[in-house]
Design a protein around this motif. Structure first.
Motif, PDB file in Angstrom:
ATOM      1  N   ILE A 194      -3.199  -1.455  -4.511  1.00  0.00           N
ATOM      2  CA  ILE A 194      -4.210  -0.763  -3.707  1.00  0.00           C
ATOM      3  C   ILE A 194      -3.601   0.555  -3.255  1.00  0.00           C
ATOM      4  O   ILE A 194      -2.389   0.653  -3.079  1.00  0.00           O
ATOM      5  N   CYS A 240      -0.594  -8.646   1.273  1.00  0.00           N
ATOM      6  CA  CYS A 240      -0.349  -7.357   0.631  1.00  0.00           C
ATOM      7  C   CYS A 240       0.688  -6.612   1.470  1.00  0.00           C
ATOM      8  O   CYS A 240       0.528  -6.485   2.687  1.00  0.00           O
ATOM      9  N   ARG A 298      -4.193   3.709  -0.298  1.00  0.00           N
ATOM     10  CA  ARG A 298      -4.958   4.199   0.847  1.00  0.00           C
ATOM     11  C   ARG A 298      -4.881   5.716   0.876  1.00  0.00           C
ATOM     12  O   ARG A 298      -3.794   6.295   0.978  1.00  0.00           O
ATOM     13  N   ASN A 330      -8.575   2.194  -0.612  1.00  0.00           N
ATOM     14  CA  ASN A 330      -8.787   2.001   0.819  1.00  0.00           C
ATOM     15  C   ASN A 330      -8.892   3.383   1.450  1.00  0.00           C
ATOM     16  O   ASN A 330      -8.084   4.262   1.159  1.00  0.00           O
ATOM     17  N   GLU A 390       0.126  -2.163  -1.276  1.00  0.00           N
ATOM     18  CA  GLU A 390      -0.711  -1.002  -0.983  1.00  0.00           C
ATOM     19  C   GLU A 390       0.198   0.210  -0.839  1.00  0.00           C
ATOM     20  O   GLU A 390       1.177   0.178  -0.090  1.00  0.00           O
ATOM     21  N   GLN A 396       2.427  -3.166   2.443  1.00  0.00           N
ATOM     22  CA  GLN A 396       2.208  -1.726   2.315  1.00  0.00           C
ATOM     23  C   GLN A 396       3.539  -1.009   2.117  1.00  0.00           C
ATOM     24  O   GLN A 396       4.503  -1.229   2.854  1.00  0.00           O
ATOM     25  N   THR A 405      -2.748  -7.074   5.131  1.00  0.00           N
ATOM     26  CA  THR A 405      -1.874  -5.989   4.707  1.00  0.00           C
ATOM     27  C   THR A 405      -0.869  -5.771   5.823  1.00  0.00           C
ATOM     28  O   THR A 405      -1.241  -5.496   6.958  1.00  0.00           O
TER      29      THR A 405
END
Length: 412
Positions: A221, A100, A223, A255, A168, A102, A58
């Motif tokens: 994803i 990935c 977080r 996450n 993410e 972010q 990530t």
């Protein structure tokens, strides 16, 4: 002898198949150029971790809007960035690592940086007494929220076009999405404030818009904090409701993180924190979810093996341990545990300054100097004597040995 077989089983996040259960967590590193483009230094930094064996990298956060651009950090808010990101993604794919990207709007994280660049104002859901009065703030409107939702979706589109395997959404630690989710920073009385459902609406709409624009099969994803670590903030109980809303919206994995940067230290725990301190707070969350839970927060590999083997987490996100030793995963997979350079959680890597630039790692002199790796073996090996086995002497001996010389280290 402990084995680590659970960590090296294949895993699945949505449509994305990963070769193991270890991933590199997103960490803020000032390796982009001044305009937010990827650089050769950034690529070398990630390549070293890809060669080390993580299943998924990530990246550092990518700003989704120019009004949240931090100096020397990456951006993804215009189509010109696609080619730049593709260069990084292609380099990591060659090394058999998934990527990935972010996506983030910084929000209050400018406070953690300590200054706001000229022309930038900190975007917040509400102006509250908690905010220090030495920063410029804008309480954003519903119309601006809609624009930011589209900015996140367009960032995901660009990530997909660049070849990334997932995105993410950064929704923890005090960034813009995070401050909407927390009752301590969100005092709104419209559709985006008040109830848990309303405070989660911004994040939910981002997920739904990404899935509409990029496709349901493109993994997303998110977080989020399992605890804000502040009285009146998100609690482990409330996060269960937030997670259920986000899972229903189409998130493919959650996450975990903790704390609000600037106010708390739990976001990036130092040596005084216990190992895996976030995981007990995430216990009920794992039981509730039908999607993978990514464990994080000062997790050594021994604990990682236990968490995966006992189904308390599905993946483990490693941050600073990969600063200390990019080859950490492959060394454990090959049984070379004694060769691992362990992170000591001193947090020297966070100490950025105008004089010294990027932070340094106390145990890895090659952090942000990955262009010097792998070591070039000398064509004419020498016999080297190093006198003095202090820290500098030991590093000099190690450096010489890594370049193929025969080294004898002397100490009084």
């Amino acid at each position: 002898m402990q084995t680590y077989s659970s960590l090296f089983q294949e895993g699945q996040i949505g449509s994305l198949r990963l070769k193991n259960r270890l991933m590199m967590a997103a960490m803020g590193v000032p390796l982009a150029d001044w305009d937010g483009n990827t650089t050769d230094q950034m690529i070398r930094y990630y390549e070293a971790r890809a060669r080390g064996g993580v299943g998924l990298i990530t990246t550092q956060f990518a700003s989704i809007n120019a009004d949240a651009q931090m100096p020397m950090t990456a951006n993804i808010y215009n189509d010109d960035s696609i080619e730049q990101w593709a260069k990084l993604v292609d380099a990591l794919h060659v090394l058999d690592t998934k990527v990935c990207i972010q996506l983030m709007h910084a929000g209050l994280l400018f406070m953690f940086m300590g200054f706001v660049p000229e022309g930038i104002r900190i975007k917040v859901p509400s102006i509250t007494p908690l905010l220090p009065d030495d920063f410029p703030y804008d309480e954003i409107t519903e119309e601006e929220i809609e624009n930011y939702i589209e900015d996140f979706a367009q960032g995901a589109r660009r990530a997909s076009l660049a070849g990334a395997d997932a995105v993410e959404i950064h929704a923890s630690n005090g960034c813009l999405v995070s401050t909407f989710m927390s009752p301590i920073t969100n005092r709104r009385d419209d559709l985006y404030g008040g109830s848990v459902e309303n405070r989660t609406r911004f994040a939910r709409c981002i997920v739904e818009r990404i899935k509409t624009l990029v496709g349901k099969d493109f993994p997303v994803i998110i977080r989020i904090n399992v605890d804000d670590d502040l009285k009146g903030g998100v609690s482990p109980e409330e996060v269960l409701a937030q997670a259920a809303i986000l899972e229903a919206a189409g998130v493919d994995a959650i996450n975990i993180s903790s704390g609000l940067e600037y106010w708390t230290s739990s976001t990036i725990p130092c040596f005084s924190y216990p190992d895996g301190y976030m995981m007990p707070m995430a216990g009920n969350l794992k039981k509730q979810l039908n999607i993978p839970l990514i464990g994080a927060g000062k997790i050594p590999m021994e604990l990682a093996q236990e968490l995966i083997s006992t189904n308390k987490a599905d993946f483990i996100a490693l941050g600073r341990p990969l600063f200390a030793d990019p080859d950490l995963p492959i060394k454990f997979e090959q049984g070379r545990v004694d060769e691992v350079r362990r992170c000591i959680y001193c947090n020297n890597c966070l100490r950025l300054s105008q004089k010294f630039g990027s932070g340094v790692c106390s145990v890895n002199p090659y952090l942000f100097n990955e262009e010097k790796l792998p070591h070039k073996i000398s064509e004419k090996p020498k016999q080297v004597m190093v006198i003095g086995a202090g820290i500098a002497g030991m590093q000099a001996a190690l450096f010489s040995a890594q370049h193929g010389h025969e080294v004898t280290l002397y100490e009084k």
